[in-house]
Every structure is written in structure tokens, then in C-alpha cells.
Design an enzyme around this catalytic site. Sequence first.
Site, short mmCIF file in Angstrom:
data_model
loop_
_atom_site.label_atom_id
_atom_site.label_comp_id
_atom_site.label_asym_id
_atom_site.label_seq_id
_atom_site.Cartn_x
_atom_site.Cartn_y
_atom_site.Cartn_z
N HIS A 83 0.82 -1.21 0.00
CA HIS A 83 0.00 0.00 0.00
C HIS A 83 0.85 1.26 0.00
O HIS A 83 0.37 2.34 -0.36
CB HIS A 83 -1.02 -0.01 1.16
N ASP A 220 1.43 -7.85 2.24
CA ASP A 220 1.54 -6.41 2.02
C ASP A 220 2.99 -5.99 1.79
O ASP A 220 3.66 -5.47 2.69
CB ASP A 220 0.95 -5.68 3.23
N SER A 640 4.04 2.14 8.30
CA SER A 640 3.81 1.16 7.25
C SER A 640 5.10 0.93 6.46
O SER A 640 5.72 1.88 5.98
CB SER A 640 2.72 1.64 6.30
#
Length: 704
Positions: A83, A220, A640
Site C-alpha cells: 500500500h 503487504d 507502514s
Amino acid sequence: MKKLATCVLGLASLLPVHADEGMWTLYNLPQAAYEQMKSYGFDLSYNQLYGSKDAIKNSVVLFSGYCSGVVVSPDGLVFTNHHCGFEAIRSHSTVEHDYMLNGFYAKSYEEELPNEGMFVSFMIEQQDVTERLKALGIDEMDDKDAVQLIDSVATAMSEDAKKKDNSLHVEIDPYYEGNKYFATTYRMFTDLRLVFTIPKSMGKFGGETDNWMWPRQTCDFSVFRIYADPKTNGPAEYSKDNVPYHPESWAKVSMDGYKDGDFAMTMGYPGSTERYLSSYGIREMRDAGNATRAQVRGVKQEIMKRHMDADEAVRIKYDSKYAQSSNYWKNSIGMNKCIDSVGIIPQKQAYEKKIREYQEKTGYLKGKLDFDVMEKLYSKRFDHMRAFYYWAETFRRTNELATRAMKICNGMEVKGPKEDSLKQYHEFKDNSEEWDEALDKEVFAALLKNYREHVSEEFLPPFYKTIDKKFKGNYTSYVNYLYKNSILMKKDAKIYFNSKNYKKDLGVQLGIDLTEYLADQRAALGSIADSIDIQEKYLCAAKLRMEEDMPHYSDANMTMRLSYGQVGGFTMNGSPSGYYTTAESIVKKMDAAESIPDYFAEPIMKELLSSNDFGKYLDKTTGKMQLCFLTNNDITGGNSGSPMFDGKGNLIGLAFDGNWDSLSSDIYFDKQLARCIGVDIRYVVYMMDKWGHADRLLKEINVK
């Protein structure tokens, strides 16, 4: 090697209360924190953490200003989350070559894809410049003058740094609510190329259904490469002649896994926390900010999703925008739920009572920190802040027209002859491939109506009178007229801003009204905001003084931080969460894809994850193919892509989310529930190997 901070006394016995909480700066890591890390199983010296050429921190990067990443090879390969690379992947996708849908693997350096505007930054060093700024009078300045002072000192420090190395620059940020200031030296690389990504079905597996949830099976990750000047191995603007960057050190990818209770550490660039915030500030955040964000984005996202589902080309254009919007839509809902269920506001009020008593006893900050004044200030600005959040969620980056309308009133490039002002103009580049008119128009009309329904008359910009008088209150007619007739939306139009008709254009009027409205609101809020900031600064200072025998970290501010803890799950309502997920669990979810579309994945993915032979990818302890895992590391937005290390400094995963049960952790860390969700690095390598057949990359990171 810099010495560990020794300004705290007798902390070893106190630290377990805060053992896993904290986003610690590295250069002044408290001795007690380091000792706690060692007690959990950290085997390296502080020098190997921060001070040496091969220190762990030298492999960690700030990824494009909004995420984190880690260098994993001698040729500048960078791992981050899927992402985090989402927009780069989307921007290279077309209906014919849909990398979002099908994934991407560059089989050679020549096939790696450049990305305009993306970068990675390495932190070189950090230092405390508080006394330098105080000597220049920063404590007596308002926010505007303080920012100017900080900029001037940072510029001077950057100039000094560039004398030694032209690739360096310095940034100064406030810490501890402005009670401290640290200067950070960075080296930035702007030639960053996409190397590998799996399909979105796996990179975002679970979608909004699983977002912020546990258990997770999301793979991810995405892979980029840093390119450098071939002569200097230093930063350079994109050029076909650039070569892969060769770092002095990089993180070792580990295939050894982890066990329950093992040491775990994240290192990255967390964006923003507000754990020193007062009870009054939390109430404002809940009722003016989060509630507003959730309400408006709910309206917008329903329309976006409908259009995206109906047209594949529209989906490609809006995938990234929708993901960004929905992420903090759900976060706002979850945070408000936790604020109320945990009782954070009453807890803060009880703590503030202790600070009042401490203040009365010691006289510390007497006449400065005043809780009654703070309450009145927050009460005075509440309606303005709620309206401001509605304004921001309605008009900022929600549609192309409003974006252009505000941009044209805020310093666009002037083109045309300098000697003839009547022939000077603005011009928008053709970005029609980035947005869809039908979606854009419906969203804007719906948000205009929604804004009016939720704010009082005093917060309506003047163009609402135009909607009432000229369009009889019909928002759709107003928006259709603007898209059809405003010069702002004409392709390749030259917008002569000194012409007689310029301000008569309704699109331009919209921009003027929005810009002037924003300026008026900022003026109305300015002095109140400054006064609130001062009170919050004093509150933080009082906490630090009252607890001066304990270590304290500063709130996150997108600078490098370390968080340490252990691998492990949590218990909710008597049910243990488990600390890892398995291949069997994702196959089970894939079987439910007909009723839950977010669980769809290509048949090859189900085939791969149904394997009876995972070979070296099986965990030695559990005998399972492990996908994602939990630690009690501290995490927030910006983390992240943060590398997750074991006690020897080896890479075991990439952090990508927190859990729903602790979404209030930006303001309150719940040690019992707060968890960091990471993708197991073995899952990453497995997908690179078995799906991507990325042999050259596996060899590069030395796992095959």
C-alpha cells in the site's frame, strides 16, 4: 559511538510499566530502555544499533515522506508495503497492462520503472538544538516567527553540512510539544524505481473487510530500487545512465522465523501521535475531527465505489484515492469507538487532576499552565474546528474542479510575456487520465449538499448564494454548469488572470470564495490555536517534570523512531488471538470470496497456498507456513513498511497495520491490547519465489 542518555535515575524497576510502549529516538535512547531491550533478547550493542557504519538504522529509509522501508541488498533493493507503493503501481497501470490486477516483475535493470516525485531518505545523524533556539528567543515568539527561525537555522545547518557532503540537508522538528527541538541530517535519493509487486488481490488481501483487523493474511509488500550517480554513488535526478545504489550496509533477510515471546523491534518513521494531548483536545478530536471525517468520507466513498465497480478504467484511476480515503475513514470510526469504550477522556481528566495537585504543591508553571483557561479556549473554538473539518473533507482533494479552483488562487506558475500583464496566464496540464468526470461531478454535488446540511449558516462560503439564486438550490445543476462552462475545466485553455472576464467565471469565483473563507477561518482560529498550543506545551512540560525519574519518548512526527517489544498475541473477551496466521487460514477465506469480494484472489494464489510442500518456508517450531504475525511494538501511520527485526538485527517482517481493538493508540497506548501486525518475511520471499519466479532478486537478497 554516542553514549546512551543517562539523564534518568533508577529506571530499571519502573520501566516494565511502559515496557512495550514508546517511539524512541535513537541518538539519545535512554539507558533503561536499552537495558529493557536486552532483557527481552536484543543481542547487539548500542553502536550496532545507531553508531557504526553497519548500524541497523542505516538500512532504514523514509519512503516518499509517508511510509517507511528497508534496504535489503548491496544493490539498493528496498522493501516496503504494497500500500506504500500503491500509487506508483497504479500510475504505471493501464487497462492493457494492469499491474494492480496482474502484478509486475522487472526481469532486468532496464525493465525497472522510474517514479516521478518519489524518493527515499536516510537519516545520517540527529542532535538536540533546543538551547541554540532558546538563545535566539524561540520561546517568546508566536508560531509564525518560530517557524521562520527554525527554517533559518535549518538552512544554516544545511549549508554547513553541504560543505562536507553536498548530498546532505538538515531539518529541525519540535519534540515534546515544542519543549525540545532536534535537528536531523538526511541524505535523499530521488531516482526510485519499481521492481516487483504482487497482484492487488494479495497485496491488499481482505480489503476494507480486514483493514485494522486480526487475524490477517495480507501479503503487504512491494519492491523498489534506489538508483545513484554512476561516478559518486550519491543522489542524482533520474537519468537512464544512473546505476543501482550500493549502500555500505543493508538488512539481512532471515528465514529463521520467530517464536512466541521472542524479541521484536520495528524501526521506521511514524507519522503522528498525540499521547500528551489534554482531555479537552481528545474530546475535540473525537467530536469535531473523527466523527466529521467518518461522516463525509462515507458519503464520498459510496459514490466512488459504485463508479469503480461499473468501469475498469475508472477503478484504475481511483484505486489509490479510494484506498487512502477509506483507510482513515475506518480508523476514525475505530478510534472513536475505543475512546469511549476504554474511557480515555475520564482517564485523562483523572491524570490532569494529579498534575493540578502537583502544580499546587510545587508551584511549577504557576500562572502559566491553567486548566480552566484551556477548557475555555477549546470550547471557544469547537464549532470553528468542526466546520473546518467539514470544509477540509468536502473541498480538499475530493474532486478536480475544487482542486483547480483553489490552486489557481494560490500561486500557480505565471506564463506569458513579463512586460505585458494582459497576456500573462495560468495553464493546467492535461491530467484527464487521472480522474473521471462522471464520478467527479456526482461526488462534488453530493458533498456540497452534505456540507450545507451539517454546518451552520455562518460557515457557508459565498458561492452557496449563487447556488440558491442562479441554480435554485440544485447542486447537480451548479456542478454540471461549472464542468461545462468554467475556463478551469477547458482542456489546454490559457487562463488570462488579468482579463475582465476572469473573476466572472463561476469556477474562479468558487476558488476565490474557498480561499478567502479559509483565510478568514484561520484568522479567527489563529490566536486561539496559539494559546491552546502554549497550554498543551505547558501540560507536557508538567508531566515530564512530575515524572522526571521515568523515561519519556516524544510524540511521533515523521522522524526515525525505534519501538521494541516481543512477539505475541492478546486476549479479548477471554479469547486468545494467536500470534500468527497460516496458509490454511487464507485458503479458507478465499473459499468465502463469493459472499465476501475482498477475499477474492486469482486461482494460482489459492493453488500456491494450498501446497502440501512449503519446503524451507515452513516454520521450524510450528511446522506451518506462517503469513502474518503480531508483536506488541508501538505503531501508527507512517510506520507502514517499517522493518521488523529480531534480537540479532535480522529482518523477520514488515509492519503494515495495527489492530481494531486499540485504534485509540495514537492518543493512548493500551499495553494489553495494542499490537503491531506484520507480514512474515518468509511469506514475502515465498511469493517472490513461487509466484514471481524472481530468481535474480532472491539471489540478490541472498536467500537462494
